[in-house]
Design a protein around this motif. Structure first.
Motif, PDB file in Angstrom:
ATOM      1  N   LYS A 144       1.201  -1.431   0.195  1.00 22.57           N
ATOM      2  CA  LYS A 144       0.223   0.041   0.170  1.00 22.57           C
ATOM      3  C   LYS A 144       0.641   1.207   0.063  1.00 22.57           C
ATOM      4  CE  LYS A 144      -4.050  -2.315   2.314  1.00 22.57           C
ATOM      5  NZ  LYS A 144      -4.881  -2.149   4.130  1.00 22.57           N
ATOM      6  N   VAL A 145       1.987   0.845   0.845  1.00 21.76           N
ATOM      7  CA  VAL A 145       2.712   2.353   0.790  1.00 21.76           C
ATOM      8  C   VAL A 145       3.645   2.728  -0.608  1.00 21.76           C
ATOM      9  CG1 VAL A 145       4.833   3.118   1.687  1.00 21.76           C
ATOM     10  CG2 VAL A 145       3.520   2.731   3.457  1.00 21.76           C
ATOM     11  N   LEU A 146       3.427   1.571  -1.079  1.00 25.10           N
ATOM     12  CA  LEU A 146       4.911   1.835  -2.566  1.00 25.10           C
ATOM     13  C   LEU A 146       3.590   2.438  -3.739  1.00 25.10           C
ATOM     14  CD1 LEU A 146       6.753  -1.216  -2.626  1.00 25.10           C
ATOM     15  CD2 LEU A 146       7.427   0.884  -2.330  1.00 25.10           C
ATOM     16  N   GLU A 147       2.000   1.935  -3.647  1.00 24.39           N
ATOM     17  CA  GLU A 147       0.830   1.942  -4.545  1.00 24.39           C
ATOM     18  C   GLU A 147       0.843   3.965  -4.013  1.00 24.39           C
ATOM     19  OE1 GLU A 147      -1.983  -0.623  -4.720  1.00 24.39           O
ATOM     20  OE2 GLU A 147      -1.036  -2.230  -5.254  1.00 24.39           O
ATOM     21  N   GLU A 148       1.068   3.984  -3.180  1.00 29.52           N
ATOM     22  CA  GLU A 148       0.118   5.989  -2.348  1.00 29.52           C
ATOM     23  C   GLU A 148       1.272   6.685  -3.024  1.00 29.52           C
ATOM     24  OE1 GLU A 148      -0.253   5.549   1.723  1.00 29.52           O
ATOM     25  OE2 GLU A 148      -2.529   4.881   1.615  1.00 29.52           O
ATOM     26  N   MET A 149       2.561   6.056  -2.776  1.00 27.92           N
ATOM     27  CA  MET A 149       3.251   7.165  -3.107  1.00 27.92           C
ATOM     28  C   MET A 149       3.814   6.850  -5.175  1.00 27.92           C
ATOM     29  SD  MET A 149       7.352   5.240  -1.957  1.00 27.92           S
ATOM     30  CE  MET A 149       8.524   6.562  -2.868  1.00 27.92           C
ATOM     31  N   SER A 150       3.301   6.216  -5.737  1.00 26.16           N
ATOM     32  CA  SER A 150       3.832   6.100  -7.484  1.00 26.16           C
ATOM     33  C   SER A 150       3.071   6.687  -8.133  1.00 26.16           C
ATOM     34  CB  SER A 150       3.295   4.131  -7.491  1.00 26.16           C
ATOM     35  OG  SER A 150       1.605   4.428  -8.023  1.00 26.16           O
ATOM     36  N   SER A 153       8.121  -3.886 -17.290  1.00 25.99           N
ATOM     37  CA  SER A 153       7.593  -3.128 -16.122  1.00 25.99           C
ATOM     38  C   SER A 153       6.546  -2.204 -15.881  1.00 25.99           C
ATOM     39  CB  SER A 153       8.417  -3.586 -15.421  1.00 25.99           C
ATOM     40  OG  SER A 153       9.506  -4.718 -14.880  1.00 25.99           O
ATOM     41  N   ILE A 154       6.853  -1.729 -17.374  1.00 30.14           N
ATOM     42  CA  ILE A 154       6.538   0.358 -16.656  1.00 30.14           C
ATOM     43  C   ILE A 154       4.767  -0.770 -17.193  1.00 30.14           C
ATOM     44  CG2 ILE A 154       5.695   2.748 -17.051  1.00 30.14           C
ATOM     45  CD1 ILE A 154       8.886   2.329 -16.483  1.00 30.14           C
ATOM     46  N   LEU A 192       7.307   0.778 -10.996  1.00 32.58           N
ATOM     47  CA  LEU A 192       6.451   0.812  -9.735  1.00 32.58           C
ATOM     48  C   LEU A 192       6.789  -1.190  -9.451  1.00 32.58           C
ATOM     49  CD1 LEU A 192       4.909   0.888  -6.604  1.00 32.58           C
ATOM     50  CD2 LEU A 192       2.662   0.738  -8.709  1.00 32.58           C
ATOM     51  N   LEU A 193       6.635  -2.048 -10.264  1.00 34.00           N
ATOM     52  CA  LEU A 193       6.723  -3.343 -10.364  1.00 34.00           C
ATOM     53  C   LEU A 193       7.869  -3.988  -9.716  1.00 34.00           C
ATOM     54  CD1 LEU A 193       5.165  -6.120 -11.250  1.00 34.00           C
ATOM     55  CD2 LEU A 193       6.097  -5.885 -12.711  1.00 34.00           C
ATOM     56  N   VAL A 194       8.856  -3.047 -10.411  1.00 32.60           N
ATOM     57  CA  VAL A 194       9.991  -3.876  -9.484  1.00 32.60           C
ATOM     58  C   VAL A 194      10.632  -3.500  -8.286  1.00 32.60           C
ATOM     59  CG1 VAL A 194      12.975  -3.373  -9.724  1.00 32.60           C
ATOM     60  CG2 VAL A 194      12.042  -3.009 -11.736  1.00 32.60           C
ATOM     61  N   SER A 195       9.892  -2.367  -7.671  1.00 35.83           N
ATOM     62  CA  SER A 195      10.203  -2.478  -6.539  1.00 35.83           C
ATOM     63  C   SER A 195       9.061  -2.734  -5.901  1.00 35.83           C
ATOM     64  CB  SER A 195      10.054  -0.857  -5.795  1.00 35.83           C
ATOM     65  OG  SER A 195      11.091  -0.536  -5.907  1.00 35.83           O
ATOM     66  N   LEU A 196       8.389  -3.195  -6.016  1.00 34.30           N
ATOM     67  CA  LEU A 196       6.638  -4.447  -5.233  1.00 34.30           C
ATOM     68  C   LEU A 196       7.244  -5.285  -5.200  1.00 34.30           C
ATOM     69  CD1 LEU A 196       4.040  -3.446  -4.173  1.00 34.30           C
ATOM     70  CD2 LEU A 196       2.899  -3.972  -6.433  1.00 34.30           C
ATOM     71  N   ASN A 197       7.475  -6.080  -6.871  1.00 36.18           N
ATOM     72  CA  ASN A 197       7.858  -7.384  -6.572  1.00 36.18           C
ATOM     73  C   ASN A 197       9.055  -8.026  -5.854  1.00 36.18           C
ATOM     74  OD1 ASN A 197       7.087 -10.043  -8.829  1.00 36.18           O
ATOM     75  ND2 ASN A 197       9.084  -9.446  -8.692  1.00 36.18           N
ATOM     76  N   ALA A 198      10.437  -7.457  -5.844  1.00 36.95           N
ATOM     77  CA  ALA A 198      11.026  -7.834  -5.029  1.00 36.95           C
ATOM     78  C   ALA A 198      11.060  -7.493  -3.959  1.00 36.95           C
ATOM     79  CB  ALA A 198      12.923  -6.941  -5.285  1.00 36.95           C
ATOM     80  N   MET A 199      10.098  -6.374  -2.633  1.00 39.65           N
ATOM     81  CA  MET A 199       9.609  -6.490  -1.479  1.00 39.65           C
ATOM     82  C   MET A 199       8.835  -7.673  -1.307  1.00 39.65           C
ATOM     83  SD  MET A 199       6.603  -5.980   0.008  1.00 39.65           S
ATOM     84  CE  MET A 199       6.025  -5.635  -0.944  1.00 39.65           C
ATOM     85  N   LYS A 200       8.351  -8.321  -2.355  1.00 39.19           N
ATOM     86  CA  LYS A 200       7.305  -9.583  -1.962  1.00 39.19           C
ATOM     87  C   LYS A 200       7.132 -10.331  -2.160  1.00 39.19           C
ATOM     88  CE  LYS A 200       2.758  -7.692  -4.349  1.00 39.19           C
ATOM     89  NZ  LYS A 200       1.742  -8.226  -4.760  1.00 39.19           N
TER      90      LYS A 200
END
Length: 495
Positions: free
Chosen positions: A89-95, A368-369, A467-475
């Motif tokens: 949620k944090v990543l999506e809010e700052m995207s 990814s974008i 966004l997908l790069v950071s999101l996927n790395a975290m998951k």
């Protein structure tokens, strides 16, 4: 990192995370899980392969401290799962939402990816090329990007600045056949892609023919010659002057006598075409694969302005330019033209290989974008924002052991800005402290500026990433840690 293979003596210079961990000869099961983790990130996002391993390592260190405090592994796993959902949620809010038609923004993301590579000085050339390549191969119906339609061909010679992109043709690493003095330059080419063999047929079962006299031998050779000549005449009568022959495993795809006939008919022959390249060639040149000599019909052929053999320090290549769109009703018209060939050059084999890997990463960043149409600030801004927001959540809402787990999870993400500052020769502690203060004040896009050696707004510096790069790395890092937490023991078996 420089790798040298003891067995083969090969040398590899790279800073690509997936390549580094793949080259490592690890034996511990958990270490192999980290190798698979990096490869999974490479497949899914194409970038962030180093970050995902670094984050996973920091999370494992945090888990060790929590276990020493007496917290049960299942409690840690459940809390980490909740933290991952909050971090998403944090990543999506700052995207920031992105339009695929916004070429400048896509170029900024590609430049950010290439700036961490050895070929960063060539990012002004490679980044626009990667953006234009991906935009060309996007499927207009589904919006998907298949990177198999972006073919990277490498050749030694020149510099990385000599890299070019071909949009209406392609390049073959196979050379034109010279065994019988065939042509090496054809203008207004009619191209046929055949999957049958221009060689004497063989029986289905292994058999042996005994010839007792020279008359029978002469008759057998004449029949063989007549068979091959008839096939070559049919190809010539169909109007073909460039012949692409698929590699055969059953028998020789073409014989010396067949090449001699084709050379006398002024037909250029390129043999040993891989089966995996058939689909790309069909989309690029508009020629359909032909499985039988009887199917040599004009609607199966492709057209090109020029097919020419060129020399490089590594060997000969065949360049096809000016491929023409098939006419209405042609079976290849619907898929024609959505391909691109990137011809990568370099001064040595190590530079060529690294340029190929780096360009592939840039393609993956743009893909990814396209998949998740959003970008976020780079320079470790996403990781420090996760750290700030989860720490705040842990103080205000978490209770009991969850407070310890959330704080540990949040603090683990500090490893990314810390490592980034350390690698840039800065003071990590002061940089991370300054970065925390900036994000606590609501400056979500602030990150580590390695050029100015301070903390600045990454969006203003045009340092952005998908966004997908950071999101996927975290998951992926969180899932890997949760999986390791559920392992009770390691049993070694002898195979």
């Amino acid at each position: 990192v420089l790798f040298r293979s003891e067995a083969k003596g090969d040398v590899c210079i790279t800073n690509d995370g997936a390549t580094i961990v793949t080259k490592l000869q690890v034996t511990h099961p958990c270490a192999k899980m980290l190798v698979d983790l990096s490869q999974a990130q490479d497949v899914e996002a194409g970038d962030g392969t180093t970050s995902v391993v670094v984050i996973c390592g920091a999370l494992l260190k945090a888990v060790e401290d929590l276990l020493l405090k007496g917290i049960h592994p299942m409690q840690i796993s459940e809390c980490f799962q909740e933290c991952a959902a909050l971090a998403e949620k944090v990543l999506e809010e700052m995207s920031i939402p992105v339009n695929i038609d916004d070429r400048d923004t896509l170029i900024k993301a590609a430049v950010t990816s290439l700036n961490s590579k050895i070929i960063s000085v060539n990012s002004d050339l490679m980044a626009p090329m990667a953006v234009d390549a991906v935009r060309r191969i996007i499927n207009p119906t589904t919006g998907d990007v298949d990177l198999k339609n972006a073919r990277i061909v490498t050749a030694l010679g020149g510099t990385v600045d000599d890299t070019t992109m071909i949009t209406n043709g392609t390049i073959f690493k196979q050379k034109a056949s010279h065994s019988a003095g065939g042509p090496t330059r054809i203008q207004n080419a009619t191209v046929a892609l055949i999957q049958f063999q221009i060689s004497p047929p063989k029986t289905d079962m292994e058999s042996q023919v005994t010839i007792t006299d020279f008359t029978a031998m002469d008759r057998a050779l004449k029949e063989e010659r007549k068979y091959l000549l008839d096939m070559c005449k049919k190809i010539k009568d169909a109007g073909v002057n460039v012949l692409l022959i698929q590699k055969s495993v059953l028998r020789d795809a073409v014989t010396a006598q067949s090449l001699d006939f084709l050379a006398k008919m002024k037909i250029m022959v390129v043999k040993d075409i891989e089966r995996s390249d058939i689909d790309f060639i069909t989309k690029t040149l508009g020629c359909m694969p032909i499985a039988n000599i009887e199917n040599m019909k004009p609607e199966k052929f492709g057209k090109a302005d020029l097919v020419v053999e060129e020399s490089t320090p590594e060997g000969k290549i065949v360049r096809v330019t000016g491929s023409q769109q098939p006419p209405e009703g042609h079976p290849a018209r619907a898929i024609f033209g959505r391909t691109v060939t990137i011809f990568v050059r370099g001064s040595n084999d190590l530079m060529v290989a690294e340029a190929e890997r780096s360009f592939h990463d840039a393609l993956c960043v743009i893909r990814s974008i396209v998949k998740k149409k959003a970008i976020i600030a780079g320079g470790a801004a996403p990781e420090i924002e996760i750290c700030t927001q989860l720490s705040k959540y842990a103080r205000q809402r978490a209770e009991g052991y969850q407070t310890f787990c959330m704080r540990a999870y949040a603090d683990a993400f500090e490893v990314v800005p810390y490592t980034l500052a350390e690698n840039a020769g800065l003071q990590p502690i002061s940089i991370v402290t300054e970065l925390r203060n900036a994000h606590a004040a609501g400056k979500k896009s602030y990150g580590v500026n390695v050029r100015r050696e301070c903390v600045t707004d990454m969006e203003e510096e045009n340092v952005v990433q998908p966004l997908l790069v950071s999101l996927n790395a975290m998951k992926l890092a969180t899932e890997c840690v949760m999986m390791i937490l559920k392992i009770d023991d390691v049993i070694l078996t002898r195979m």
